[in-house]
Write a protein that holds these residues in place. Structure first.
Motif, PDB file in Angstrom:
ATOM      1  N   ILE A 107     -10.289 -12.602  18.570  1.00 13.90           N
ATOM      2  CA  ILE A 107     -11.358 -12.749  19.557  1.00 13.90           C
ATOM      3  C   ILE A 107     -11.256 -14.089  20.269  1.00 13.90           C
ATOM      4  O   ILE A 107     -11.388 -14.173  21.502  1.00 13.90           O
ATOM      5  CB  ILE A 107     -12.732 -12.594  18.883  1.00 13.90           C
ATOM      6  CG1 ILE A 107     -12.911 -11.166  18.376  1.00 13.90           C
ATOM      7  CG2 ILE A 107     -13.851 -12.957  19.848  1.00 13.90           C
ATOM      8  CD1 ILE A 107     -14.135 -10.986  17.496  1.00 13.90           C
ATOM      9  N   ASN A 108     -11.021 -15.144  19.518  1.00 13.82           N
ATOM     10  CA  ASN A 108     -10.912 -16.468  20.139  1.00 13.82           C
ATOM     11  C   ASN A 108      -9.739 -16.530  21.114  1.00 13.82           C
ATOM     12  O   ASN A 108      -9.835 -17.144  22.182  1.00 13.82           O
ATOM     13  CB  ASN A 108     -10.775 -17.543  19.062  1.00 13.82           C
ATOM     14  CG  ASN A 108     -12.093 -17.841  18.357  1.00 13.82           C
ATOM     15  OD1 ASN A 108     -13.163 -17.704  18.956  1.00 13.82           O
ATOM     16  ND2 ASN A 108     -12.031 -18.227  17.095  1.00 13.82           N
ATOM     17  N   ARG A 109      -8.642 -15.873  20.768  1.00 14.78           N
ATOM     18  CA  ARG A 109      -7.493 -15.859  21.684  1.00 14.78           C
ATOM     19  C   ARG A 109      -7.796 -15.026  22.929  1.00 14.78           C
ATOM     20  O   ARG A 109      -7.440 -15.412  24.045  1.00 14.78           O
ATOM     21  CB  ARG A 109      -6.255 -15.328  20.964  1.00 14.78           C
ATOM     22  CG  ARG A 109      -5.720 -16.290  19.904  1.00 14.78           C
ATOM     23  CD  ARG A 109      -4.439 -15.798  19.269  1.00 14.78           C
ATOM     24  NE  ARG A 109      -3.354 -15.638  20.236  1.00 14.78           N
ATOM     25  CZ  ARG A 109      -2.113 -15.305  19.898  1.00 14.78           C
ATOM     26  NH1 ARG A 109      -1.809 -15.109  18.620  1.00 14.78           N
ATOM     27  NH2 ARG A 109      -1.179 -15.164  20.803  1.00 14.78           N
TER      28      ARG A 109
ATOM     29  N   ASP B  28     -19.662 -16.654  12.763  1.00 14.12           N
ATOM     30  CA  ASP B  28     -19.499 -17.950  13.430  1.00 14.12           C
ATOM     31  C   ASP B  28     -18.921 -17.775  14.828  1.00 14.12           C
ATOM     32  O   ASP B  28     -19.309 -18.474  15.768  1.00 14.12           O
ATOM     33  CB  ASP B  28     -18.589 -18.865  12.604  1.00 14.12           C
ATOM     34  CG  ASP B  28     -19.216 -19.274  11.290  1.00 14.12           C
ATOM     35  OD1 ASP B  28     -20.464 -19.366  11.234  1.00 14.12           O
ATOM     36  OD2 ASP B  28     -18.472 -19.493  10.312  1.00 14.12           O
ATOM     37  N   VAL B  29     -17.983 -16.842  14.968  1.00 10.69           N
ATOM     38  CA  VAL B  29     -17.382 -16.584  16.276  1.00 10.69           C
ATOM     39  C   VAL B  29     -18.426 -16.007  17.225  1.00 10.69           C
ATOM     40  O   VAL B  29     -18.543 -16.434  18.382  1.00 10.69           O
ATOM     41  CB  VAL B  29     -16.178 -15.619  16.148  1.00 10.69           C
ATOM     42  CG1 VAL B  29     -15.631 -15.254  17.527  1.00 10.69           C
ATOM     43  CG2 VAL B  29     -15.090 -16.248  15.297  1.00 10.69           C
ATOM     44  N   ILE B  30     -19.198 -15.017  16.749  1.00 11.02           N
ATOM     45  CA  ILE B  30     -20.228 -14.404  17.592  1.00 11.02           C
ATOM     46  C   ILE B  30     -21.265 -15.453  17.997  1.00 11.02           C
ATOM     47  O   ILE B  30     -21.735 -15.483  19.136  1.00 11.02           O
ATOM     48  CB  ILE B  30     -20.896 -13.231  16.863  1.00 11.02           C
ATOM     49  CG1 ILE B  30     -19.867 -12.133  16.568  1.00 11.02           C
ATOM     50  CG2 ILE B  30     -22.047 -12.659  17.677  1.00 11.02           C
ATOM     51  CD1 ILE B  30     -20.392 -11.008  15.691  1.00 11.02           C
ATOM     52  N   LYS B  31     -21.603 -16.315  17.068  1.00  9.84           N
ATOM     53  CA  LYS B  31     -22.650 -17.312  17.307  1.00  9.84           C
ATOM     54  C   LYS B  31     -22.189 -18.435  18.232  1.00  9.84           C
ATOM     55  O   LYS B  31     -22.948 -18.892  19.087  1.00  9.84           O
ATOM     56  CB  LYS B  31     -23.111 -17.887  15.963  1.00  9.84           C
ATOM     57  CG  LYS B  31     -24.210 -18.934  16.068  1.00  9.84           C
ATOM     58  CD  LYS B  31     -24.861 -19.198  14.719  1.00  9.84           C
ATOM     59  CE  LYS B  31     -23.844 -19.624  13.666  1.00  9.84           C
ATOM     60  NZ  LYS B  31     -24.519 -19.984  12.397  1.00  9.84           N
ATOM     61  N   ASN B  32     -20.935 -18.857  18.081  1.00 10.04           N
ATOM     62  CA  ASN B  32     -20.487 -20.090  18.750  1.00 10.04           C
ATOM     63  C   ASN B  32     -19.611 -19.883  19.970  1.00 10.04           C
ATOM     64  O   ASN B  32     -19.466 -20.799  20.780  1.00 10.04           O
ATOM     65  CB  ASN B  32     -19.743 -20.972  17.735  1.00 10.04           C
ATOM     66  CG  ASN B  32     -20.630 -21.393  16.577  1.00 10.04           C
ATOM     67  OD1 ASN B  32     -21.797 -21.700  16.769  1.00 10.04           O
ATOM     68  ND2 ASN B  32     -20.077 -21.379  15.372  1.00 10.04           N
ATOM     69  N   ASN B  33     -18.992 -18.706  20.113  1.00  8.31           N
ATOM     70  CA  ASN B  33     -18.137 -18.474  21.274  1.00  8.31           C
ATOM     71  C   ASN B  33     -19.006 -17.897  22.397  1.00  8.31           C
ATOM     72  O   ASN B  33     -19.504 -16.783  22.275  1.00  8.31           O
ATOM     73  CB  ASN B  33     -16.998 -17.512  20.924  1.00  8.31           C
ATOM     74  CG  ASN B  33     -15.941 -17.434  22.018  1.00  8.31           C
ATOM     75  OD1 ASN B  33     -16.264 -17.421  23.203  1.00  8.31           O
ATOM     76  ND2 ASN B  33     -14.681 -17.371  21.627  1.00  8.31           N
ATOM     77  N   PRO B  34     -19.178 -18.630  23.491  1.00  9.35           N
ATOM     78  CA  PRO B  34     -20.107 -18.175  24.544  1.00  9.35           C
ATOM     79  C   PRO B  34     -19.678 -16.894  25.232  1.00  9.35           C
ATOM     80  O   PRO B  34     -20.500 -16.235  25.879  1.00  9.35           O
ATOM     81  CB  PRO B  34     -20.113 -19.349  25.531  1.00  9.35           C
ATOM     82  CG  PRO B  34     -18.823 -20.084  25.274  1.00  9.35           C
ATOM     83  CD  PRO B  34     -18.551 -19.920  23.822  1.00  9.35           C
ATOM     84  N   LYS B  35     -18.419 -16.494  25.110  1.00 11.90           N
ATOM     85  CA  LYS B  35     -17.970 -15.259  25.749  1.00 11.90           C
ATOM     86  C   LYS B  35     -18.231 -14.015  24.892  1.00 11.90           C
ATOM     87  O   LYS B  35     -18.114 -12.893  25.387  1.00 11.90           O
ATOM     88  CB  LYS B  35     -16.478 -15.342  26.080  1.00 11.90           C
ATOM     89  CG  LYS B  35     -16.147 -16.264  27.250  1.00 11.90           C
ATOM     90  CD  LYS B  35     -14.710 -16.086  27.693  1.00 11.90           C
ATOM     91  CE  LYS B  35     -14.390 -16.916  28.926  1.00 11.90           C
ATOM     92  NZ  LYS B  35     -13.006 -16.691  29.408  1.00 11.90           N
ATOM     93  N   VAL B  36     -18.557 -14.206  23.638  1.00 11.79           N
ATOM     94  CA  VAL B  36     -18.763 -13.075  22.737  1.00 11.79           C
ATOM     95  C   VAL B  36     -20.234 -12.649  22.786  1.00 11.79           C
ATOM     96  O   VAL B  36     -21.132 -13.461  22.550  1.00 11.79           O
ATOM     97  CB  VAL B  36     -18.358 -13.425  21.293  1.00 11.79           C
ATOM     98  CG1 VAL B  36     -18.564 -12.218  20.379  1.00 11.79           C
ATOM     99  CG2 VAL B  36     -16.900 -13.869  21.247  1.00 11.79           C
ATOM    100  N   CYS B  37     -20.460 -11.396  23.118  1.00  9.52           N
ATOM    101  CA  CYS B  37     -21.827 -10.887  23.221  1.00  9.52           C
ATOM    102  C   CYS B  37     -22.524 -10.942  21.861  1.00  9.52           C
ATOM    103  O   CYS B  37     -21.911 -10.650  20.828  1.00  9.52           O
ATOM    104  CB  CYS B  37     -21.824  -9.448  23.727  1.00  9.52           C
ATOM    105  SG  CYS B  37     -21.230  -9.261  25.421  1.00  9.52           S
TER     106      CYS B  37
END
Length: 427
Positions: free
Chosen positions: A206-208, A234-243
């Protein structure tokens, strides 16, 4: 002159991706249309074989195409997908007029049957059938789970992850076409990477993908509760592109039924997982599906499920009645719940969820939300927030004095709400 191929896609979004990749391979040799009612030279039907209703729809579609061929309106009919993977011999016997029957992983054979060549340079290319601003990205094929009620592993086979670099390339190709929202799909998203990398690699993938220029939203569909990787939160919470959107099919809450279903998680651990979601990302929309009428479901089991739905207050919820599927482990159980009782239980949960949806929507009145516009209807626009996936979730009715563009994002203020839609005005 080029002939015209009509690709008819039935079933889930994974079939949509398969059809889109097939069309990209064929469009240099044919005129391509999809799901068209107009007369064409060739029909390719991508079937679904998951549950009884889907199988019936696929059969009806095949019958219509064969009748059109027999009357001279279609030259050739090809059948592909899940139904033909599962019942290939039966379809051959039933429809000898079909010009070819192929399974789920026979794209090259289909292309050759259509007198074309598989073009390696087009790997990852898609002929989009969705609106141009969103697309599905299938990150793996098959499933290693053994859920008692599910035929998917029988049809699609073992779990096979697509390498990260291929998915990153495909994402960029989609972004170059104008796609702004990637909807990640698989039979089990959270299992991604185990076969290729020896560990769950969905968070890193997802981060990539989020580094793809042009992609603004990444949405996750079909996460599995057992073994859910908590680092994904953590990815969902912190990555602004992830809904802020978690789609997690729970199926039930009774530990007895969950064990029979072979879900790998009991009722208490399921509740703990939902509590963790709410604690870590309280603003996230939770979507789930449940099954009522599974063999042996008592009134007490159902009441436990009803109370769980009442307390969990899911943002989105789908309810299915159980039906026996051939060759699945549950086929050996007695389907002992009358259809009338199944329907009554389904209706009770749906009515409960309708009220929950209404209350949660009303809570958003007065808030400011980012909305992507999907289409225009009459004097208003239809859009979605990050909390809603296309075709299955709520929509936002947007009013604006100025013209809005499909596929663009706008800041809105929610002015009112109903059971399954929000009313908004552009700020």
């Amino acid at each position: 002159m080029k002939k015209t191929i009509n690709v008819i896609t039935l079933g889930c979004s994974k079939n949509v991706v398969d059809s889109e990749k097939l069309m990209a391979q064929l469009e240099s040799n044919y005129y391509i249309v999809f799901d068209s009612d107009e007369k064409t030279d060739i029909a390719v039907i991508n079937t679904c074989g998951f549950i009884a209703d889907a199988k019936e729809e696929s059969i009806d579609t095949i019958i219509n195409a064969i009748e059109a061929k027999n009357s001279g309106n279609i030259e050739k009919v090809f059948i592909m997908g899940c139904l033909s993977q599962r019942y290939g011999e039966e379809l051959s016997d039933e429809f000898p007029e079909a010009d070819g029957i192929f399974g789920v992983n026979n794209t090259q054979e289909i292309i050759e049957a259509l007198n074309s060549d598989m073009k390696k340079e087009l790997y990852g290319e898609r002929h989009l059938t969705t609106p141009s601003h969103y697309a599905y990205l299938k990150i793996s094929e098959g499933c290693d789970r053994s859920c008692s009620f599910c035929a998917i592993p029988l049809i699609r086979g073992k779990h096979i992850s697509t390498p990260k670099e291929d998915l990153v390339k495909e994402a960029q190709l989609l972004a170059d076409k104008g796609v702004k929202e990637l909807i990640l799909i698989a039979q089990d998203l959270t299992y991604y990477g185990i076969d290729l990398y020896g560990k769950r690699e969905l968070p890193d993938l997802i981060n990539r993908l989020s580094e793809t220029e042009g992609i603004e939203w990444i949405r996750l569909h079909y996460t599995y509760p057992a073994g859910f990787p908590t680092e994904l939160l953590d990815v969902i919470k912190n990555n602004p592109k992830v809904c802020k959107y978690i789609d997690i099919p729970l199926q039930h809450i009774s530990s007895t039924l969950l064990k029979s279903m072979k879900r790998g998680l009991d009722g208490d651990k399921t509740k703990q997982l939902i509590s963790k979601f709410r604690e870590e990302i309280p603003e996230a929309a939770l979507r789930t599906t449940i099954i009522v009428g599974y063999p042996g479901e008592t009134e007490e089991d159902f009441q436990e499920l009803y109370e769980f739905v009442e307390q969990a207050r899911f943002d989105r919820l789908g309810v299915f009645t159980y039906s026996h599927e051939e060759d699945t482990p549950a086929i050996n159980l007695t389907d002992n719940i009358p259809e009338e009782i199944k329907s009554q239980r389904q209706e009770r949960i749906m009515m409960l969820q309708q009220q929950i949806s209404y209350e949660r929507n009303k809570e958003k009145t007065g808030s400011h939300l980012k909305v992507i516009i999907d289409r225009k209807e009459k004097d208003f626009y239809i859009g979605r927030t990050e909390y809603d996936s296309p075709e299955v979730d709520n929509e936002v009715i947007v009013y604006s004095e100025k013209e809005l563009k499909t596929g663009e994002f706008y800041n809105t203020r929610i002015t009112d709400a109903d059971f399954f839609e929000l009313i908004a005005e552009v700020i």
